[in-house]
Design an enzyme around this catalytic site. Structure first.
Site, mmCIF file in Angstrom:
data_model
loop_
_atom_site.group_PDB
_atom_site.id
_atom_site.type_symbol
_atom_site.label_atom_id
_atom_site.label_comp_id
_atom_site.label_asym_id
_atom_site.label_seq_id
_atom_site.Cartn_x
_atom_site.Cartn_y
_atom_site.Cartn_z
ATOM 1 N N ARG A 132 0.850 -1.186 0.000
ATOM 2 C CA ARG A 132 0.000 0.000 0.000
ATOM 3 C C ARG A 132 0.890 1.241 0.000
ATOM 4 N NH1 ARG A 132 -2.965 -3.038 -1.550
ATOM 5 N NH2 ARG A 132 -4.942 -3.825 -0.711
ATOM 6 N N GLU A 173 -3.305 7.988 -4.238
ATOM 7 C CA GLU A 173 -3.671 7.527 -5.589
ATOM 8 C C GLU A 173 -4.969 8.181 -6.060
ATOM 9 O OE1 GLU A 173 -3.907 3.267 -5.465
ATOM 10 O OE2 GLU A 173 -1.821 3.033 -4.831
ATOM 11 N N HIS A 183 -1.126 0.983 -9.919
ATOM 12 C CA HIS A 183 -1.748 0.010 -9.015
ATOM 13 C C HIS A 183 -2.399 -1.123 -9.821
ATOM 14 C CE1 HIS A 183 -3.764 -0.456 -4.810
ATOM 15 N NE2 HIS A 183 -3.429 -1.634 -5.329
#
Length: 315
Positions: A234, A263, A281
């Site tokens: 993460r 993000e 991602h």
């Protein structure tokens, strides 16, 4: 089960939507300007028994409290940091995730990032595309095989990364809450000791209060100017401002990042660095794995509403 209302938080998978619509009354939170509007305008709000979320929009305290009939949260992810697990436990709400089916893809991507950083694959690609090869050879890069690899979190994904790195002749060390039954891997209980002893530091742990910014300035400096950081966990595992500073100042050799703190926002400074590889991602984003994750979400919901054991229970 067509009478059971399931709330999906955002459009994460068209296949998942289709499979849910076959079995349940699917409600789409993103069709409303806000959660408050959904609660105010949707006649089915009190009948919602299940929520399907993921690592972008899960089930926080506000969402849980807005759904008085909620019984289960089935997340389209292995990560649980977007779910208020404490509140779910308090209210007796079951929680499931999608482990195992995504392990290989994330581990493959971690190795890909390592190779891309050391061998400068993205820069090499641009070198050919922009015609520079016609003017001379590309500069030498750095070998990956035989490097010492430290892994933060030796769970399913961390273990799969270690196995792949072993195939490259790498020495494996790791940080975990407890020592694992891997005699060929060196165990560390201190992140600074791990960073000091490796050339590649891979972050593959869950995001918790303890692992928030686990990669800080001290850890980065312990890794040093020839080391690289790979993050497939993460974004908040890394203190992003410290990472940027270290890369700009040459205190860190490089980074391969699939996740970021805010993000889809990415620090502008990273985009101009040739020793950094940035991805949007996509660790689990293959057709095969996304479909398998969706199937597991649906199977958990079916099992719950048929009073059968959950396949992958968390709470």
């Amino acid at each position: 089960m067509e009478s059971i209302s399931v709330l999906m938080t955002w459009p994460m998978s068209s296949y998942l939507e289709t499979e849910l619509e076959k079995r349940f009354k699917l409600l789409k939170l993103w069709s409303y300007p806000s959660l408050a509007d959904f609660v105010k305008e949707n006649e089915y709000v009190n009948s919602v028994k299940a929520v399907v979320g993921d690592t972008r929009i899960g089930a926080d305290a506000q969402l849980i409290d807005s759904l008085p009939g909620l019984e289960i949260v089935s997340t389209y992810s292995v990560g649980l940091d977007k779910i208020d697990l404490r509140k779910c436990k308090q209210k007796g709400i079951r929680v499931t995730n999608t482990p195992d089916v995504l392990t290989d893809d994330v581990a493959d991507l971690a190795i890909g990032l390592i190779l891309a950083v050391f061998r400068r694959l993205c820069v090499c690609d641009g070198f050919v595309r922009n015609g520079s090869w016609k003017k001379g050879d590309f500069a030498l890069t750095t070998k990956f095989s035989g490097k010492s690899v430290g892994i933060v979190g030796l769970g399913r994904i961390g273990s799969a990364i270690a196995k792949r790195a072993e195939a490259f002749g790498c020495k494996i060390s790791y940080l975990s809450r407890t020592e694992k039954p891997y005699p060929n891997y060196k165990y560390y209980s201190n992140i600074l000791d791990l960073a000091t002893d490796c050339e590649v530091l891979v972050v593959a742990c869950a995001l918790t209060e303890e692992t928030f910014h686990i990669i800080n300035r001290q850890v980065i400096d312990a890794l040093g100017p020839k080391g690289i950081v790979i993050n497939i966990g993460r974004g908040c595992h890394i203190d992003e401002s410290e990472l940027v500073s270290a890369l700009m100042e040459g205190r860190l050799g490089g980074a391969g990042l699939d996740v970021f703190e805010r993000e889809p926002e990415v620090p502008e400074e990273l985009l101009g660095l040739e020793n950094v590889v940035v991805l949007p991602h996509v660790g689990t984003d293959t057709y095969e794995t996304c479909d398998a994750m969706a199937d597991l979400v649906v199977q958990n919901l079916e099992a719950y509403f048929q009073n059968k054991p959950l396949l992958t229970p968390v709470v």
